[in-house]
Design an enzyme around this catalytic site. Sequence first.
Site, PDB file in Angstrom:
ATOM      1  N   ASN A   1       1.066  -1.348  -0.345  1.00 28.78           N
ATOM      2  CA  ASN A   1      -0.189   0.471  -0.451  1.00 28.78           C
ATOM      3  C   ASN A   1       0.574   1.381   0.408  1.00 28.78           C
ATOM      4  OD1 ASN A   1      -1.731   2.228   0.247  1.00 28.78           O
ATOM      5  ND2 ASN A   1      -2.687   1.066   2.656  1.00 28.78           N
TER       6      ASN A   1
ATOM      7  N   LYS B   1       0.298   4.100  -0.197  1.00 33.24           N
ATOM      8  CA  LYS B   1      -0.480   5.126   0.199  1.00 33.24           C
ATOM      9  C   LYS B   1      -0.589   6.614  -0.523  1.00 33.24           C
ATOM     10  CE  LYS B   1      -0.786   3.493   4.875  1.00 33.24           C
ATOM     11  NZ  LYS B   1      -0.162   3.613   6.573  1.00 33.24           N
TER      12      LYS B   1
ATOM     13  N   HIS C   1      -9.633   1.490   4.754  1.00 34.40           N
ATOM     14  CA  HIS C   1      -8.105   1.685   5.370  1.00 34.40           C
ATOM     15  C   HIS C   1      -8.497   2.615   6.297  1.00 34.40           C
ATOM     16  CE1 HIS C   1      -4.501   2.015   6.548  1.00 34.40           C
ATOM     17  NE2 HIS C   1      -3.497   1.207   5.939  1.00 34.40           N
TER      18      HIS C   1
ATOM     19  N   GLU D   1      -7.235   4.845   8.039  1.00 33.38           N
ATOM     20  CA  GLU D   1      -6.598   6.110   7.924  1.00 33.38           C
ATOM     21  C   GLU D   1      -7.869   6.986   6.468  1.00 33.38           C
ATOM     22  OE1 GLU D   1      -2.771   5.346   6.033  1.00 33.38           O
ATOM     23  OE2 GLU D   1      -2.380   5.129   7.665  1.00 33.38           O
TER      24      GLU D   1
ATOM     25  N   GLU E   1      -5.343  -4.521  10.936  1.00 31.14           N
ATOM     26  CA  GLU E   1      -4.227  -3.559  10.988  1.00 31.14           C
ATOM     27  C   GLU E   1      -4.611  -2.635  12.775  1.00 31.14           C
ATOM     28  OE1 GLU E   1      -2.350  -2.851   7.233  1.00 31.14           O
ATOM     29  OE2 GLU E   1      -4.048  -1.349   7.390  1.00 31.14           O
TER      30      GLU E   1
ATOM     31  N   GLY F   1       2.491   2.492  10.754  1.00 29.16           N
ATOM     32  CA  GLY F   1       3.478   3.264  10.344  1.00 29.16           C
ATOM     33  C   GLY F   1       4.738   4.092  12.641  1.00 29.16           C
TER      34      GLY F   1
ATOM     35  N   SER G   1       3.361  -1.764  10.499  1.00 27.16           N
ATOM     36  CA  SER G   1       5.191  -2.125  10.795  1.00 27.16           C
ATOM     37  C   SER G   1       5.488  -3.168  10.571  1.00 27.16           C
ATOM     38  CB  SER G   1       4.879  -1.267  12.390  1.00 27.16           C
ATOM     39  OG  SER G   1       4.992  -0.471  12.362  1.00 27.16           O
TER      40      SER G   1
HETATM   41  P1  13P Z   1       3.207   0.453   7.722  1.00 27.32           P
HETATM   42  O1  13P Z   1       3.146  -0.734   7.100  1.00 27.32           O
HETATM   43  O2  13P Z   1       3.711   2.109   7.237  1.00 27.32           O
HETATM   44  O3  13P Z   1       2.604   0.368   9.314  1.00 27.32           O
HETATM   45  O4  13P Z   1       1.467   0.565   6.986  1.00 27.32           O
HETATM   46  C1  13P Z   1       0.332  -0.058   7.329  1.00 27.32           C
HETATM   47  C2  13P Z   1      -0.658   0.009   6.316  1.00 27.32           C
HETATM   48  O5  13P Z   1      -0.999   1.400   6.809  1.00 27.32           O
HETATM   49  C3  13P Z   1      -1.370  -0.563   5.412  1.00 27.32           C
HETATM   50  O6  13P Z   1      -2.117  -0.740   5.067  1.00 27.32           O
END
Ligand code: 13P
Length: 232
Positions: A9, A11, A95, A97, A153, A159, A191
Site C-alpha cells: 500500500n 498510500k 483502511h 486512514e 491492522e 507507521g 510496521s
Molecule cells: P505501515 O507498514 O507503514 O505501518 O503501514 C501499514 C498500513 O497501513 C498498510 O495498509
Amino acid sequence: MDKKLIVANWKCNPTTFKKAELLFDLIKKGLKNIKNVEVVICPPFVYLTTINKKRETSIKTGGQDCFWKKKGPFTGEVSPDMLKDLGCRYVIIGHSERRRYFSETDTMINKKLKLTLKKKLKPILCIDKISQVKKDLKGISRGEIKNIVLAYEPLFAIGTGKTASPEKAAEFNLSIKRILGDKVLILYGGSVSSKNARGFIQESGFQGLLIGGASLRAKEFIRIVKNIDSLR
Ligand code: 13P
C-alpha cells in the site's frame, strides 16, 4: 503450501511519476522468480495506468479505495469498473486512514464492498476491531465472504515501528476465523519489516501481509517477499 499474499500500500507516495516508475521497476526486477507469493501493488490512482502497462502477470495491482456507485456526478471518485478496466484485480476498502481522515463509516464501507464484489474486484477489507466485521459485512452472503481478503491492522502499529505481539495477532486471526470460517484469507498489517514478516505468517498464522512504509523501499520490500517466498 498455499500461495501467500503480499500487498504493497503505497498510500499517498511517491510524489512524482518518475519516482513511482523507478520504484515499480526496481520491485519488478527484484521479484522475477517468486513462486509462493502473490504480490499486489496498490499505488495512487494516477500511477495505475502506467504500472498496469509495465507489470507482468505475476505482479497484480489494486486501488487504495473506490466508490460505491459505478458512475455519475460524484466529483473526485473512482469506481470499481474504472479500476477493473485498467487491469486491477484488487482494491483496499476501509483502511483506517480513510475511516479516520475521511470519516468513512461502516455503512459506506459496506456499500463499497457490495459493489466491488458484484464487479468481481477482490476487496481487501481493513479492520482493527472485531466489532467492525459484522457491520462491514452486513448483508453479504457466506459464499461472497470467501471472495473478500481481510487485513488486520491494529491502529497503534500503523507507521509506528510497533507491532502486535505474535500471540495477540494469532488470537485476532482465530477470532475472525471463528466468525467467518477458515476459508477467509487474513493478512497482517502494521510496521511490517524484513525482521518481523515471517513471524506473522509462521507464528500468528496469517496468510499474508499488508505493507505500507516498507513497500516504498524497493530493497526492503523485495527482502520481505523473498523471506516469505522461501518459507516451507
Ligand atoms: P505501515 O507498514 O507503514 O505501518 O503501514 C501499514 C498500513 O497501513 C498498510 O495498509
